[in-house]
Design an enzyme around this catalytic site. Structure first.
Site, mmCIF file in Angstrom:
data_model
loop_
_atom_site.group_PDB
_atom_site.id
_atom_site.type_symbol
_atom_site.label_atom_id
_atom_site.label_comp_id
_atom_site.label_asym_id
_atom_site.label_seq_id
_atom_site.Cartn_x
_atom_site.Cartn_y
_atom_site.Cartn_z
ATOM 1 N N THR A 99 0.661 -1.320 -0.066
ATOM 2 C CA THR A 99 -0.069 -0.059 -0.017
ATOM 3 C C THR A 99 0.800 1.248 0.062
ATOM 4 O OG1 THR A 99 -1.756 -1.292 0.935
ATOM 5 C CG2 THR A 99 -1.683 1.457 1.186
ATOM 6 N N SER A 138 -7.196 -1.067 -6.369
ATOM 7 C CA SER A 138 -6.947 -1.485 -5.072
ATOM 8 C C SER A 138 -5.337 -1.809 -5.151
ATOM 9 C CB SER A 138 -7.749 -2.634 -4.475
ATOM 10 O OG SER A 138 -7.012 -2.913 -3.174
ATOM 11 N N THR A 139 -4.662 -1.578 -4.150
ATOM 12 C CA THR A 139 -3.293 -1.964 -3.854
ATOM 13 C C THR A 139 -3.330 -3.449 -4.184
ATOM 14 O OG1 THR A 139 -2.798 -0.293 -2.221
ATOM 15 C CG2 THR A 139 -1.275 -2.303 -2.637
ATOM 16 N N ASN A 140 -4.270 -4.236 -3.908
ATOM 17 C CA ASN A 140 -4.308 -5.589 -3.942
ATOM 18 C C ASN A 140 -4.293 -6.044 -5.291
ATOM 19 O OD1 ASN A 140 -4.148 -5.117 -1.322
ATOM 20 N ND2 ASN A 140 -6.231 -5.926 -0.811
ATOM 21 N N THR A 185 36.796 -37.668 -11.604
ATOM 22 C CA THR A 185 35.283 -37.759 -10.873
ATOM 23 C C THR A 185 35.884 -37.937 -9.467
ATOM 24 O OG1 THR A 185 35.577 -40.245 -11.135
ATOM 25 C CG2 THR A 185 34.265 -39.180 -12.745
ATOM 26 N N SER A 316 46.496 -9.588 -4.550
ATOM 27 C CA SER A 316 46.938 -9.285 -3.245
ATOM 28 C C SER A 316 47.747 -8.291 -2.848
ATOM 29 C CB SER A 316 48.168 -10.524 -2.852
ATOM 30 O OG SER A 316 48.488 -10.595 -1.417
ATOM 31 N N LYS A 322 50.412 -12.067 -7.592
ATOM 32 C CA LYS A 322 49.319 -12.813 -7.403
ATOM 33 C C LYS A 322 48.289 -12.531 -8.303
ATOM 34 C CE LYS A 322 46.920 -15.663 -3.765
ATOM 35 N NZ LYS A 322 45.508 -15.870 -4.014
#
Length: 467
Positions: A99, A138-140, A185, A316, A322
């Site tokens: 609302t 309506s807001t709804n 795997t 880093s 790095k």
């Protein structure tokens, strides 16, 4: 600062004279200092589009004076063009089923329209936020309708990004089609594969996500606009209920349809859970791919080092030279956020009670954030990671021919028991599979070379062992 005085059910408040919002918005801003983030701009745009459609329908039916209706429509057009964006100040996390957002939109539209009619902001005798801007609504029914529109508008570019990601992965599939590497795997050496095959599998997963995200738009097209408070259409002309959907469809360019049972579209939010679930599925695939890339690029000297990711920034503040896999890491984080948002959306949808779900603002915030985050993240993933990946061909090749896992490719030729013996000797003596097989006299050199041909090892085929 100069103020004007506005009144509501609870009394009166001073509203900044220059503000286009009114007392309802101001109370909401006071009551919900929660995230510091206003309602998502796409939701505001969608709500304004709904207001424009409602004004046009009400005007055509003679329910709204033409002068007022035209002023409201012009105000909506100006907002949709980007004006007054700073006037939508209500926090995205708010009680009241949306609302506060609806009233923020109503008040801004009303005050813009009032100025167009040469009035002063706050003079709601000219254009009233509820009596005129919110007429037949309506807001709804407005809020869930607007959320569906906003979600569709954001899903379109996300689907396009997934199509681009699929294409980028397929390009890598082709580029690496002749690069043999050791498949794994449970993080242990398995059997040889082509690096291109690995990227091809990624492309297939993303292809499924792209299709699901493209199709899920259909689930959002049925809107409950016209249902007003609980879906019965109270205070809405029957002609309006049908007309407003037709107008909204034309304004948005989307294939919207009136919900067959408007009460369902107002009280139930499972469609948003469905959309979020597909976003979560896509996030899972994205994160798995990103994690694989981090692992395959690890090291580079003391890790797998099979692929090289584009260097994007120094990694880093203490270790010179790095470089970290920051783009895949970002993808992981976005995926975790989307997965978390999905849980929030699920719980919020379940929390609906009877004829309304009061948690709609939370659903909207998390759903639209997830879509937008993923769209941005996938674009960066393509441009700053996938497209620039290179293979360390020599390293991939060396891992294959130094691995005991290579013996699996010879099982059809020498049998499982002999292959097991070869693997044991290799591990005990640190000799290569080729060397041990030749020393044990299990295969001739020419036959062995043929069996270990990269193209033979990475496609279907079997040799029947006699005796």
């Amino acid at each position: 600062m100069r103020y004007r005085v506005e009144h509501d059910l609870l009394g009166e408040m001073e509203v900044p004279e220059e503000a286009y919002y009114g007392i309802n918005t101001l109370r909401a801003a006071y009551n919900f200092p929660i995230t510091g983030r206003p309602v998502h701009r796409e939701l505001i745009k969608a709500m304004v589009m709904v207001k424009k459609a409602a004004a046009m329908a009400n005007m055509k039916l003679g329910l709204l004076k033409r002068e007022i209706g035209n002023a409201i429509i012009t105000a909506c057009d100006r907002i949709l063009a980007g004006e007054f964006a700073d006037q939508f100040i209500v926090d995205r996390i708010q009680g009241g089923a949306g609302t506060s957002t609806n009233m923020n939109v109503n008040e801004v539209i009303a005050n813009v329209a009032i100025e167009q009619l040469k009035g002063h902001k706050g003079d709601y005798s000219l254009v009233h936020p509820i009596n005129h801007v919110n007429l037949s609504q309506s807001t709804n029914d407005v809020y869930p309708t607007a959320l569906r529109i906003a979600a569709i508008n954001l899903l379109k570019p996300l689907s396009e990004e997934f199509a681009d990601l699929q294409e980028a992965l397929q390009q890598k599939e082709n580029q690496f089609s002749s690069v043999i590497k050791m498949g794994r795997t449970e993080l242990q050496d398995a059997v040889p594969i082509m690096l291109g095959q690995e990227f091809g599998a990624y492309a297939q997963a993303i292809a499924r996500d792209r299709w699901r995200l493209y199709k899920v738009e259909e689930r959002l097209r049925q809107v409950p606009l016209g249902g007003t408070a609980v879906g019965t259409g109270l205070n809405a002309d029957v002609r309006y209920i049908y007309m407003v959907i037709d107008i909204l469809r034309d304004l948005t360019g989307l294939g919207l349809a009136r919900a067959e049972y408007m009460m369902d579209g107002i009280q139930n939010a499972d469609v948003f859970v469905e959309v979020s679930g597909l976003l979560k599925s896509a996030a899972v695939n994205l994160s798995k791919i990103a994690s694989d890339l981090r692992l395959m690029s690890s090291g580079p000297e003391c890790g797998f080092g099979e692929i090289k990711l584009p260097a994007m920034q120094a990694g880093s503040s203490i270790m010179p030279g790095k470089v970290n896999p920051i783009i895949p890491e970002m993808i992981n984080m976005v995926a975790y956020q989307v997965i978390g948002n999905d849980l929030t959306i699920t719980m919020a949808a379940e929390a609906g009670q009877l004829e309304l779900n009061a948690m709609m603002p939370l659903i909207a915030s998390n759903l639209l954030d997830s879509i937008e985050m993923m769209t941005n993240a996938v674009r960066v993933f393509i441009e700053r990671c996938i497209s620039g990946i290179e293979a360390d061909v020599e390293r991939c090749h060396r891992y294959v021919f130094e691995s005991v896992g290579l013996v699996t490719a010879l099982t059809p030729y020498i049998g499982y028991d002999n292959a097991t013996r070869v693997a044991s000797v290799c591990r005990e003596t640190n000799k290569s599979v080729k060397q041990v097989v030749l020393e044990m006299g299990l295969m001739g050199k020419e036959e062995l070379e043929k069996a270990l041909n990269p193209y033979e090892m990475t496609k279907p085929g079997i040799k029947v062992i006699n005796g």
